[in-house]
Design a protein around this motif. Structure first.
Motif, PDB file in Angstrom:
ATOM      1  N   ILE A 308       0.837  -1.204   0.000  1.00 33.10           N
ATOM      2  CA  ILE A 308       0.000   0.000   0.000  1.00 33.10           C
ATOM      3  C   ILE A 308       0.872   1.255   0.000  1.00 33.10           C
ATOM      4  O   ILE A 308       0.604   2.227  -0.717  1.00 33.10           O
ATOM      5  CB  ILE A 308      -0.939   0.003   1.223  1.00 33.10           C
ATOM      6  N   GLY A 309       1.943   1.224   0.791  1.00 29.03           N
ATOM      7  CA  GLY A 309       2.837   2.378   0.872  1.00 29.03           C
ATOM      8  C   GLY A 309       3.509   2.690  -0.447  1.00 29.03           C
ATOM      9  O   GLY A 309       3.569   3.856  -0.872  1.00 29.03           O
ATOM     10  N   ILE A 310       4.017   1.659  -1.128  1.00 27.77           N
ATOM     11  CA  ILE A 310       4.667   1.865  -2.427  1.00 27.77           C
ATOM     12  C   ILE A 310       3.653   2.380  -3.447  1.00 27.77           C
ATOM     13  O   ILE A 310       3.951   3.266  -4.259  1.00 27.77           O
ATOM     14  CB  ILE A 310       5.326   0.560  -2.910  1.00 27.77           C
ATOM     15  N   ALA A 311       2.420   1.839  -3.393  1.00 24.60           N
ATOM     16  CA  ALA A 311       1.378   2.306  -4.309  1.00 24.60           C
ATOM     17  C   ALA A 311       1.057   3.784  -4.072  1.00 24.60           C
ATOM     18  O   ALA A 311       0.918   4.558  -5.028  1.00 24.60           O
ATOM     19  CB  ALA A 311       0.121   1.458  -4.135  1.00 24.60           C
ATOM     20  N   ILE A 312       0.971   4.190  -2.805  1.00 22.12           N
ATOM     21  CA  ILE A 312       0.685   5.595  -2.489  1.00 22.12           C
ATOM     22  C   ILE A 312       1.827   6.488  -2.966  1.00 22.12           C
ATOM     23  O   ILE A 312       1.605   7.574  -3.525  1.00 22.12           O
ATOM     24  CB  ILE A 312       0.453   5.767  -0.975  1.00 22.12           C
ATOM     25  N   THR A 313       3.068   6.033  -2.769  1.00 20.11           N
ATOM     26  CA  THR A 313       4.219   6.841  -3.173  1.00 20.11           C
ATOM     27  C   THR A 313       4.252   7.044  -4.678  1.00 20.11           C
ATOM     28  O   THR A 313       4.469   8.159  -5.165  1.00 20.11           O
ATOM     29  CB  THR A 313       5.529   6.186  -2.712  1.00 20.11           C
ATOM     30  N   PHE A 314       4.058   5.961  -5.420  1.00 17.70           N
ATOM     31  CA  PHE A 314       4.083   6.094  -6.876  1.00 17.70           C
ATOM     32  C   PHE A 314       2.879   6.879  -7.385  1.00 17.70           C
ATOM     33  O   PHE A 314       2.971   7.570  -8.404  1.00 17.70           O
ATOM     34  CB  PHE A 314       4.149   4.719  -7.539  1.00 17.70           C
ATOM     35  N   LEU A 315       1.761   6.811  -6.669  1.00 18.91           N
ATOM     36  CA  LEU A 315       0.612   7.637  -7.016  1.00 18.91           C
ATOM     37  C   LEU A 315       0.955   9.115  -6.813  1.00 18.91           C
ATOM     38  O   LEU A 315       0.580   9.960  -7.623  1.00 18.91           O
ATOM     39  CB  LEU A 315      -0.591   7.239  -6.158  1.00 18.91           C
ATOM     40  N   MET A 320       2.423  14.217  -9.342  1.00 17.24           N
ATOM     41  CA  MET A 320       3.350  15.324  -9.561  1.00 17.24           C
ATOM     42  C   MET A 320       3.626  15.531 -11.048  1.00 17.24           C
ATOM     43  O   MET A 320       3.688  16.669 -11.533  1.00 17.24           O
ATOM     44  CB  MET A 320       4.668  15.068  -8.817  1.00 17.24           C
ATOM     45  N   GLU A 321       3.786  14.421 -11.794  1.00 21.38           N
ATOM     46  CA  GLU A 321       4.060  14.529 -13.226  1.00 21.38           C
ATOM     47  C   GLU A 321       2.847  15.057 -13.982  1.00 21.38           C
ATOM     48  O   GLU A 321       2.985  15.836 -14.923  1.00 21.38           O
ATOM     49  CB  GLU A 321       4.484  13.163 -13.785  1.00 21.38           C
ATOM     50  N   PHE A 322       1.648  14.622 -13.567  1.00 24.16           N
ATOM     51  CA  PHE A 322       0.437  15.123 -14.210  1.00 24.16           C
ATOM     52  C   PHE A 322       0.317  16.634 -14.045  1.00 24.16           C
ATOM     53  O   PHE A 322       0.038  17.364 -15.004  1.00 24.16           O
ATOM     54  CB  PHE A 322      -0.805  14.442 -13.621  1.00 24.16           C
ATOM     55  N   THR A 323       0.490  17.105 -12.820  1.00 18.63           N
ATOM     56  CA  THR A 323       0.363  18.546 -12.576  1.00 18.63           C
ATOM     57  C   THR A 323       1.452  19.321 -13.311  1.00 18.63           C
ATOM     58  O   THR A 323       1.226  20.445 -13.762  1.00 18.63           O
ATOM     59  CB  THR A 323       0.421  18.849 -11.073  1.00 18.63           C
ATOM     60  N   LEU A 328       3.013  23.055 -17.696  1.00 18.25           N
ATOM     61  CA  LEU A 328       3.743  23.362 -18.927  1.00 18.25           C
ATOM     62  C   LEU A 328       2.802  23.788 -20.046  1.00 18.25           C
ATOM     63  O   LEU A 328       3.165  24.605 -20.899  1.00 18.25           O
ATOM     64  CB  LEU A 328       4.562  22.141 -19.371  1.00 18.25           C
ATOM     65  N   SER A 329       1.601  23.221 -20.043  1.00 17.15           N
ATOM     66  CA  SER A 329       0.626  23.582 -21.079  1.00 17.15           C
ATOM     67  C   SER A 329      -0.091  24.893 -20.774  1.00 17.15           C
ATOM     68  O   SER A 329      -0.839  25.395 -21.606  1.00 17.15           O
ATOM     69  CB  SER A 329      -0.408  22.467 -21.232  1.00 17.15           C
TER      70      SER A 329
END
Length: 358
Positions: A308-315, A320-323, A328-329
């Protein structure tokens, strides 16, 4: 801090540095195997490889994954404490869960301050060494601005260059225009300009100048002119991710100067600046989430908590990449894009705190 606080603090910091040290070794081994051909072909010495590339790489790598390994470290050792019923004993002795979190928060603040210093002051210095090595032995970092370069170099002063040769420091079909309240007062047009790096001047060839004062206009032509312009070669081309070599103050100055010049890549620098401010705060937020998530004893052991922790971190990283893409757009402001993941995961932390054992 009491013995219990020091016990948790040592577990937290020790687990973090042990885990990230192991990964650094693995990453360096893989990186050496990938780049060894370039090192050999370009005759990089062993000293340069170690002290100009991999040693400066270590603080960069630590800061890149600091919140990921902070979260994993918290979940790992807290799940072990819960599995050995140590947390149950601590809470049964009358210690509140908020009090139990004190050493976590102190350790997280320690890592937050360290991350802020690394990202904004130390890494820009070490990256200058690492990028110089990379530019020489691995790949060219220069990126030409292409054709039709328009730059505002000062207030009401504009420069145009049809194309710029980075190696020769020469621009073709150059012009500079000055305005006074939207009225052109001066224009210089030249076939070629070359930057003299020794004297810091521009050599202008085959030029003519127009001087305009109301209804009066004069023209002057010439074969050669050596002069100082409010222009430097780096205004005419971009360097890939040059913000890596700038500390926080230099980055802020560069953004202000680029806005004045009308640069089209200033958003990427604004995103980087706000990211450097927002990322350290993520350490504290993810620490609280990790401690609350893994403090309850589970029959499934620490495996479920780690998953669960790894999933939350990668989420969090994915968010961060989405925002960043939206910033940039132009859909989001750089500051809001950098802080939005922290705002959302603050509410996630509050939820897990409410579910934590009391």
């Amino acid at each position: 801090m009491y013995k219990l606080d020091w016990y948790i603090f040592r577990k937290f910091i020790g687990t973090f540095f042990f885990a990230i040290s192991l990964l650094i070794i693995v990453v360096i081994v893989f990186d050496v195997s990938e780049n060894i051909d370039s090192f050999i072909q370009n005759h990089a010495t062993f000293y340069e490889v170690v002290f100009h590339f991999y040693i400066p790489f270590i603080p960069y790598f630590i800061n890149l994954f600091v919140y990921l390994f902070t979260f994993i470290s918290v979940i790992f050792f807290t799940s072990k404490l819960a599995g050995h019923s140590e947390i149950i004993a601590i809470l049964s002795s009358g210690v509140s869960f908020r009090r139990f979190l004190r050493p976590y928060i102190i350790a997280a603040l320690f890592l937050t301050i360290g991350s802020f210093y690394l990202g904004n002051f130390l890494i820009p210095r070490t990256d200058a060494i690492r990028r110089a090595f990379k530019d020489k032995y691995v790949g060219n970092l220069n990126l030409s601005a292409g054709r039709n370069i328009h730059v505002q170099v000062e207030k009401d002063v504009f420069v145009y260059v049809d194309n710029y040769d980075i190696k020769r420091k020469t621009g073709h079909r150059f012009s500079i225009e000055k305005f006074d309240d939207q009225t052109m007062t001066y224009k210089l047009v030249s076939d070629r300009i070359t930057y003299d790096t020794i004297n810091g001047i521009w050599q202008i060839r085959n030029y003519y100048e127009r001087f305009m004062d109301g209804l009066h206009e004069s023209i002057r032509k010439g074969k050669a002119l050596d002069t100082v312009l409010p222009l430097v070669p780096t205004d005419l081309y971009n360097v890939k991710e040059s913000f890596e070599e700038m500390n926080l103050l230099e980055l802020n100055d560069y953004i202000n100067a680029s806005k004045l010049k009308g640069s089209d890549n200033v958003i990427a620098y604004e995103i980087e600046m706000h990211k450097r401010l927002a990322s350290p705060a993520a350490i504290l937020i993810l620490t609280i989430i990790g401690a609350a998530l893994s403090s309850r004893k589970s029959r499934d052991g620490m495996g479920l908590n780690l998953g669960i922790g790894i999933a939350i971190t990668f989420l969090y990283i994915l968010f961060m990449e989405f925002t960043r893409v939206f910033a940039l757009s132009g859909s989001l402001s750089p500051m809001f894009a950098a802080w939005l993941p922290n705002i959302i995961f603050t509410f996630v932390g509050i939820y897990f705190l409410k579910k934590a054992p009391k």
